[in-house]
Design a protein around this motif. Structure first.
Motif, mmCIF file in Angstrom:
data_model
loop_
_atom_site.group_PDB
_atom_site.id
_atom_site.type_symbol
_atom_site.label_atom_id
_atom_site.label_comp_id
_atom_site.label_asym_id
_atom_site.label_seq_id
_atom_site.Cartn_x
_atom_site.Cartn_y
_atom_site.Cartn_z
ATOM 1 N N ALA A 1 60.303 33.111 23.328
ATOM 2 C CA ALA A 1 60.171 31.780 22.656
ATOM 3 C C ALA A 1 58.854 31.555 22.333
ATOM 4 O O ALA A 1 58.660 30.952 20.977
ATOM 5 N N LEU A 2 57.963 31.516 22.931
ATOM 6 C CA LEU A 2 56.597 31.422 22.642
ATOM 7 C C LEU A 2 56.236 32.271 21.452
ATOM 8 O O LEU A 2 55.614 32.094 20.536
ATOM 9 N N LEU A 3 56.772 33.489 21.590
ATOM 10 C CA LEU A 3 56.274 34.478 20.500
ATOM 11 C C LEU A 3 57.024 34.171 19.212
ATOM 12 O O LEU A 3 56.368 33.823 18.042
ATOM 13 N N LEU A 4 58.114 33.411 19.319
ATOM 14 C CA LEU A 4 58.817 33.012 18.112
ATOM 15 C C LEU A 4 58.019 31.665 17.521
ATOM 16 O O LEU A 4 57.946 31.476 16.359
ATOM 17 N N LEU A 5 57.774 30.854 18.672
ATOM 18 C CA LEU A 5 57.165 29.649 18.259
ATOM 19 C C LEU A 5 55.960 30.080 17.549
ATOM 20 O O LEU A 5 55.200 29.463 16.467
ATOM 21 N N THR A 6 55.095 31.041 18.058
ATOM 22 C CA THR A 6 53.780 31.437 17.398
ATOM 23 C C THR A 6 54.115 31.929 15.714
ATOM 24 O O THR A 6 53.126 31.611 15.013
ATOM 25 N N ILE A 7 55.283 32.635 15.762
ATOM 26 C CA ILE A 7 55.254 33.156 14.096
ATOM 27 C C ILE A 7 55.763 32.148 13.495
ATOM 28 O O ILE A 7 55.126 31.917 12.442
ATOM 29 N N PHE B 1 43.320 30.878 15.701
ATOM 30 C CA PHE B 1 42.317 31.621 14.634
ATOM 31 C C PHE B 1 42.951 30.738 13.322
ATOM 32 O O PHE B 1 42.196 30.344 12.445
ATOM 33 N N MET B 2 44.212 30.651 13.323
ATOM 34 C CA MET B 2 44.986 30.309 11.970
ATOM 35 C C MET B 2 44.516 28.817 12.012
ATOM 36 O O MET B 2 44.068 28.202 10.605
ATOM 37 N N LEU B 3 44.496 28.028 12.853
ATOM 38 C CA LEU B 3 43.869 26.756 12.833
ATOM 39 C C LEU B 3 42.471 26.441 12.404
ATOM 40 O O LEU B 3 42.369 25.676 11.526
ATOM 41 N N ILE B 4 41.650 27.371 13.140
ATOM 42 C CA ILE B 4 40.233 27.447 12.372
ATOM 43 C C ILE B 4 40.274 27.814 10.917
ATOM 44 O O ILE B 4 39.774 26.898 10.148
ATOM 45 N N VAL B 5 41.070 28.653 10.552
ATOM 46 C CA VAL B 5 41.125 28.984 9.138
ATOM 47 C C VAL B 5 41.598 27.867 8.079
ATOM 48 O O VAL B 5 40.983 27.410 7.390
ATOM 49 N N ALA C 1 53.917 28.524 9.024
ATOM 50 C CA ALA C 1 53.781 27.305 8.619
ATOM 51 C C ALA C 1 51.888 27.192 8.345
ATOM 52 O O ALA C 1 51.828 26.568 7.073
ATOM 53 N N ALA C 2 51.350 27.730 8.989
ATOM 54 C CA ALA C 2 49.973 27.768 8.525
ATOM 55 C C ALA C 2 49.624 28.228 7.313
ATOM 56 O O ALA C 2 48.683 27.872 6.296
ATOM 57 N N ILE C 3 50.320 29.450 7.053
ATOM 58 C CA ILE C 3 50.195 30.261 5.792
ATOM 59 C C ILE C 3 50.488 29.383 4.577
ATOM 60 O O ILE C 3 49.857 29.171 3.610
ATOM 61 N N PHE C 4 51.648 28.698 4.665
ATOM 62 C CA PHE C 4 52.194 27.889 3.544
ATOM 63 C C PHE C 4 51.245 26.659 3.508
ATOM 64 O O PHE C 4 50.540 26.272 2.369
ATOM 65 N N ALA C 5 50.700 26.140 4.654
ATOM 66 C CA ALA C 5 49.751 25.190 4.636
ATOM 67 C C ALA C 5 48.438 25.443 3.730
ATOM 68 O O ALA C 5 47.977 24.607 2.961
ATOM 69 N N LEU D 1 47.227 23.972 0.292
ATOM 70 C CA LEU D 1 46.045 23.602 0.264
ATOM 71 C C LEU D 1 44.906 24.023 -0.779
ATOM 72 O O LEU D 1 44.248 23.284 -1.542
ATOM 73 N N SER D 2 44.881 25.413 -0.711
ATOM 74 C CA SER D 2 44.200 26.220 -1.696
ATOM 75 C C SER D 2 44.761 25.822 -3.145
ATOM 76 O O SER D 2 43.840 25.756 -4.078
ATOM 77 N N GLU D 3 45.840 25.882 -3.473
ATOM 78 C CA GLU D 3 46.408 25.639 -4.830
ATOM 79 C C GLU D 3 45.908 23.918 -5.193
ATOM 80 O O GLU D 3 45.464 23.925 -6.240
ATOM 81 N N ARG D 4 45.783 23.258 -4.074
ATOM 82 C CA ARG D 4 45.493 21.875 -4.704
ATOM 83 C C ARG D 4 44.169 21.772 -4.948
ATOM 84 O O ARG D 4 43.593 21.234 -5.831
#
Lengths: 975, 276
Positions: free
Chosen positions: A945-951, B225-229, A956-960, A964-967
């Motif tokens: 579950a933690l692995l799933l959560l991380t993914i 790391f992701m958060l840092i980025v 989510a971070a990639i999208f964020a 952000l970069s687009e903006r």
């Protein structure tokens, strides 16, 4: 800098010794523990006025236990010492359980509710003889007769109040009894001159000693019929002698059995069951019940065919007595309870369907209870042929215990069937939702968010985790069948997942019969292990059984299918077996070839097929074995010679002796001999050192470790002083008989427990000078290959690595050795074994406290020194200490005990890091062990579950960032 | 922690005076031989309180030897009596309560196995030992000083506790003289009171949950790391404008692409290194 850091890291990694460690909530995840008691000898019920109804049993495994009558569970249990055989069991004062053990020399009282020992009394030493125990409730006294002495022991505190020498030399005492209401005690015995001795004892004094001479003589024992009447058989076994006690004197009358039963035939035996007012006379097929009507007059009351067992009499009220009787009727048994005085009417008659694998009824113990209408109900405790214990009540089996598992003789393993297409073998297949729910629960547990209910849910979820008791093979090889052969001649298959019995089989060849009175199970070997034909052939084992303990007794082979538990074939052999050699060949059906050596030193090849003979033909000259004769102190090596001439038998070979080593009988006695396991896998012969050097292990399979001690020192610890004791250990090549190494430990003695693996042997013994136990290690290295270190030589090809090695060439070996103190005494030592032999080894030490300790082999490394160099530290060598550490977390059995531990078996799993450990004694214990931690799979702790959560977080971070970069870009463009 | 109590190695003849019960202290008397019969009368008078169990036991041994019918050889059995003290038994925190009834005392690696009485006393009869030792000991006994001398080893096994084995030396000349020593620490015991050297914890203790453990796990590192980025990067990007201005003096042109992205990152990194 970087190099230094990495070196530091390596050192750190190497110095963290992986010890077997377990969190408390992991108990029961992979391990299981089963408690047994063994075959009951005697039983006493305690049901009156007791909230907890229980039966106290004493068993052949020297166990005294209190068993719950409702469910068959144990309230408490004590396993006495190995030699402390319990002879008698009784109850005193309504609260103590009395046991008489060690040939009548130890009398103990146990508290009934919790099993706490209350007192213990030692009676005088002497010859172990027939012992008698009598509990006199009224006077709170216990009378013990033992070796000519009568002891009176207070049942309150165990103090010996008096002791009387009856001077009963040459008198075989038969009965000890106290007629109702009297203070006078009677001891009745027989002497060889057909004399009957009666001793009257009152308050510690011998009142009288009468001798009655009987012309007919006596045979067998004397049964106590009532407090005034005794009955015996005369020497011809056709007359009964009825003895009546009157005014302290015995008078005898002879009653012919012919008068009672006109058509009787065959020798009669008086059954030892105590039936008030009567006795049972057993003939070959039937049992007669005879009552003593009055003085010297006997009356036949009943005749029962096929009686299997008769219970002792049970007092229903003050006057009436009842007894139980069990008869076989096909697959059913009839339990009949009768009044002792009234033969005609049955108090109870029940027919109970029995499972065939339990065999015949051997013993029955009867107990009564009051029904709601105040009438008597009966329950019977039945001991079966396979040593199982059953409680019968109201025509049903209330519970049964497989106590045959307390006396395991041999263990083998078998793979489970493959999971076939279309056949659903799994009981519960998890849906994805369930799977996810489980993992969310687990995550909650990890994050400490779980409430108490959740924690309980997690625990149950883990315990029944993901089909650990599935009946198919798993990828990691954790699920297997443990095939277990017991003393009762029964074969069990235990599932390694949770220890349940998959099937059991009472071997017909190991059952008592007219042909074979004392069958014993000896060995078990894997007969057929299919790999290529895995889908159409089932694996099988061969069980070797003998009739009696002698060397020449006839042998029966039984072949059993390990998937189904069916007997494939049973054949009795025309020769005896003293030694079995599984050969490294299999025939086209993947049956392993076995060579069986008989007492005439002839070898027989099995299976007896032409194919096997053909396969074996080329290898006849390459078979060597050794035999150890402990009595004469001779170790000899043998080889096959030629085919037997006398018998026209293609599968018989004569043998010849190649060498023998004779130890001087007056200075050395063999106490231990251990060789490597034939199926052990060694990963590599080379061992790389910290200083980039290579050593070659001497991994010959033909080495035998032998330990001898001074003949005086064969007794236990404390029997000799350090000056007259020594221990000599040898390493012997079993092909040539060459002694590779010899070492003497002065001032040491046995018992020696040793284990041999790869190129090392570890043994445990007692050091009399330090008065501590010690463990030593010997490692053997091959020097003949030591030059093959030069890389150029290897490239050019000037090395001898591929040259053939002859066992006859003189081996250039060096040995290294070191000794350490070890705190505990040891029952057995075993070493972990893994599939490829890559994983480091751990020693499994079964201590006298019935625990199993895992000790890393690195603690027993002869290269340990007090101050290891940097290179050695890097290699993982532990600084030398004088004693081996006992880390409590590395107890494999954690807080459990394997009572009466006898042996430990390790079986490799398919997963290289893991080995399966099975320890058995009176209890059974199984667990998985990863000596170098599970480096090749995720542990059970791994949180998916933690692995799933991380993914999810990462996505989510990639999208964020993308947004952000687009903006940002947009803003930049607007700027 | 082993605590030594008073030494009471009572000699046989002292027992004459033991009727005065106030003086009796029987904690772990070593080895006692039976040769006198003075206590016989006493035992009848004595109560049967459990408190004096070892006493009674001892006297029972006396009684045996007083029996005239026993040969002198047989009368030479002796008992090693002692006591196991376990502090706060039953209050263990690992599930199974430590029970005194589950404690075993083992002599010489399994020759004799005995159990504890409710008060922790135990006694090991060497009668039993002799029985199995066989003829060797018997002969020795009858020819020498009638007591098997020797050094014996007592081990105590209790789940949850670690006991050191105890070496017990029985002097051949003076059988009532007994020496006991812990073999692990080589410390002498003035009397046979055995206490655990330490408690044993069979299970690893689970570390309480801490956010650090989550962060340290591989997944945690990845997230970190992701958060840092995500959060640090934009901040650094803000500085980028300044760097750009300094580097190239480019004027922003509306709608024109100033830099390829990789160049920007390169400069940012340079900026970081400069700041460091």
């Amino acid at each position: 800098m970087a190099i230094r850091v990495s070196l530091l890291l390596i050192t750190l990694l190497a110095s963290t010794l992986p010890s077997f460690s377990l969190y408390e909530d992991q108990v029961g995840l992979v391990d299981w523990h089963q408690q047994y008691i063994g075959k009951p000898k005697c039983a006493v019920f305690h049901t009156q006025k007791a909230g907890r109804k229980r039966v106290i049993v004493a068993t052949e495994e020297n166990v005294v236990a209190s068993v719950d009558l409702r469910h068959g569970e144990l309230f408490w249990r004590h396993v006495l010492g190995e030699k402390d055989v319990i002879d008698h069991l009784d109850m005193a004062l309504g609260k103590y359980v009395i046991t008489l053990s060690s040939g009548g020399s130890i009398l103990r009282a146990w508290n009934l509710p919790d099993g706490q020992m209350v007192w213990e009394s030692f009676l005088t030493a002497g010859k172990p003889s027939k012992t008698l125990l009598l509990v006199a409730e009224k006077e709170s006294l216990i009378f013990v007769y033992r070796d000519g002495h009568l002891h009176a022991v207070s049942s309150i505190d165990g103090s010996i109040l008096w002791n009387l020498d009856l001077a009963t030399e040459s008198v075989e005492v038969q009965q000890l009894f106290q007629p109702d209401g009297g203070d006078v005690l009677y001891v009745v015995g027989l002497s060889s001159l057909s004399q009957l001795h009666t001793y009257q004892v009152g308050n510690g004094e011998l009142l009288s000693h009468d001798v009655v001479k009987d012309s007919g003589g006596f045979s067998g024992g004397i049964a106590l019929v009532s407090s005034e009447t005794l009955v015996g058989l005369d020497a011809t076994k056709s007359n009964l002698i009825c003895l009546t006690l009157k005014d302290g004197k015995l008078s005898s009358q002879v009653v012919s059995i012919h008068d009672l039963v006109p058509d009787f035939s065959g020798p009669a035996v008086i059954l030892p069951s105590k039936l008030e007012g009567g006795f049972a006379l057993k003939f070959s097929t039937y049992v007669l019940f005879i009552r003593a009507v009055s003085e010297g007059i006997l009356k036949l009351v009943g005749r029962v065919e096929n009686a299997a067992a008769i219970s002792g009499s049970l007092a229903l009220t003050d006057e009436s007595q009842a007894f139980g009787l069990v008869q076989h009727d096909g697959s059913k048994i009839n339990l009949v309870v009768k009044h002792a005085n009234d033969w005609e009417n049955d108090l109870l008659k029940e027919t109970i369907e029995m499972e065939p694998h339990h065999g015949l009824v051997e013993k029955v113990f009867l107990n009564n209870y009051f029904r709601t209408d105040r009438s008597n109900g009966f329950r019977a405790l039945v001991v079966m042929e396979d040593h199982s214990l059953l409680l019968l009540q109201q025509g049903k089996i209330v519970w049964s215990r497989e106590d045959g598992l307390a006396s395991i003789v041999d263990v083998s393993t078998s793979e489970l069937p493959l999971q076939k297409e279309g056949v659903s073998v799994a009981k519960v297949e998890h849906t994805l939702l369930e799977w996810l729910q489980g993992h969310i629960l687990k995550l909650k547990g990890t994050l400490m968010l779980a409430g108490p209910e959740d924690v309980a849910a997690i625990q149950t979820l883990r315990l029944k985790s993901s089909g650990r008791s599935k009946m198919t093979r798993d990828r990691n090889g954790f699920r297997k069948l443990l095939i277990v052969l017991t003393k009762g001649g029964k074969l069990y298959a235990l599932h390694t997942g949770d220890g349940h019995v998959v099937w059991s089989l009472l071997l017909p060849s190991l059952r008592k019969s007219d042909v074979c009175q004392h069958p014993i199970a000896v060995f078990m070997y894997q007969w057929q292990v299919p790999h290529h034909h895995v889908l159409d052939e089932n694996p099988s084992v061969v069980i070797i059984g003998k009739c009696g303990l002698g060397i020449d007794d006839p042998v029966v082979l039984s072949f059993v299918d390990t998937f189904s538990g069916n007997l494939i074939e049973s054949s009795s052999l025309g020769h005896s077996i003293v030694h079995v050699i599984p050969l490294p060949h299999t025939d086209s059906a993947e049956r392993r070839l076995h060579l069986m050596i008989d007492s005439n030193k002839q070898a027989h090849l099995y299976p007896k097929t032409p194919e096997a003979s053909l396969i074996f033909q080329n290898d006849v000259q390459n078979v060597y074995w050794y035999s150890v004769n402990i009595d004469n102190g001779i170790i000899s090596g043998h080889a096959l010679d030629r085919k037997c001439v006398v018998e026209e038998d293609d599968f018989c070979f004569t043998t010849r002796q190649l060498w023998s080593i004779v130890f001087p009988v007056d200075s050395e006695k063999i106490i231990a001999a251990t060789a490597r396991k034939s199926n052990e896998v060694v990963h590599t012969q080379a061992k790389s050192m910290g200083d980039r050097d290579v050593k070659y292990k001497y991994v010959s399979k033909n080495i035998l470790f032998v330990a001898t001690v001074a003949p005086k020192a064969t007794g236990g610890v404390g029997s000799v002083g350090p000056d007259e004791s020594w221990l000599v250990v040898y390493l012997i090549d079993t092909v040539t008989g060459r002694i590779l190494h010899r070492m003497t430990h002065l001032g040491s003695q046995g018992p020696v427990h040793a284990v041999f693996s790869e190129n090392w042997v570890v043994y445990h013994y007692f050091n009399l000078r330090a008065h501590r136990y010690e463990m030593s290690v010997i490692e053997i290295y091959d020097e003949s290959r030591a030059e093959n270190k030069d890389i150029w030589k290897l490239i050019v090809g000037k090395h001898n690595l591929t040259s053939a090695v002859s066992v006859y060439s003189r081996p250039e070996v060096v040995t290294m050795s070191q000794s350490y103190f070890f705190t505990h005494s040891v029952k057995t030592i075993e070493v972990t074994s893994t599939a490829k032999g890559i994983t480091s080894k751990q020693l499994l030490i079964g201590t006298s406290g019935d625990q199993v300790l895992a000790l890393d082999k690195r603690y027993l490394d002869p290269r340990r020194s007090t101050n290891p160099t940097q290179a050695e530290r890097e290699e993982g060598i532990i600084p030398l200490t004088d004693s081996l550490p006992i880390i409590s977390q590395s107890y494999v059995t954690h807080a459990l005990k394997v009572e009466g531990l006898r042996d430990i078996i390790t079986v490799p799993a398919k997963l290289e890091s893991t080995t399966l450990v099975f320890a058995y004694g009176v209890d059974l214990f199984f667990t998985h062990l990863a000596p170098s931690r599970t480096y090749d799979s995720l542990t059970e702790d791994f949180s998916y579950a933690l692995l799933l959560l991380t993914i999810v977080v990462l996505v989510a971070a990639i999208f964020a960032t993308w947004i952000l970069s687009e903006r940002k870009e947009l803003r930049d463009k607007w700027r | 922690m082993v605590e030594i109590l008073r030494a009471t190695l009572q000699k046989q003849r002292n027992f004459q005076g033991l009727k005065n019960q106030n003086r009796v202290h029987f904690d772990g008397v070593g080895v006692r031989r039976q040769s006198c019969c003075a206590a016989m009368a006493w035992i009848h008078r004595s109560g049967t309180s459990l408190l004096f169990l070892p006493l009674l036991l001892f006297f029972s041994r006396l009684l045996l030897s007083t029996d005239a019918a026993l040969s002198s050889r047989q009368g030479d059995g002796y008992t090693i009596a002692g006591r196991v003290k376990i502090p706060s038994i039953g209050t263990k925190g690992y599930g199974i309560p430590g029970k005194i009834s589950n404690v075993k005392v083992i002599l010489n690696g399994g020759q004799v196995v005995t159990f504890l009485r409710p008060d922790g006393y135990f006694s090991l009869s060497l009668f039993v030992l002799d029985l199995y030792e066989g003829i060797l000991i018997w002969n020795f006994v009858s020819h020498s000083h009638k007591v098997p001398p020797g050094t014996h080893l007592i081990e105590v096994y209790a789940i949850g506790y670690f006991f050191s084995p105890v070496r017990v030396d029985v002097s051949a000349r003076n059988p009532s003289k007994v020496q006991a020593a812990l073999t692990e620490t080589r410390r002498g015991l003035s009397e046979l009171i055995l206490e655990p050297l330490r408690e044993e914890q069979y299970y690893e203790v689970r570390e309480p949950f801490s956010p650090m453990s989550l962060v340290k796990s591989p997944m945690g590192l990845m997230v970190g790391f992701m958060l840092i980025v995500v959060f640090l990067m934009p901040k650094l990007m803000e500085n980028m404008g300044n760097i750009l201005r300094r580097c190239g003096g480019h004027k922003k042109k509306r709608g024109a692409k100033v830099f390829p992205h990789w160049r920007a990152y390169y400069l940012v990194l340079q900026g970081i290194s400069r700041q460091v």
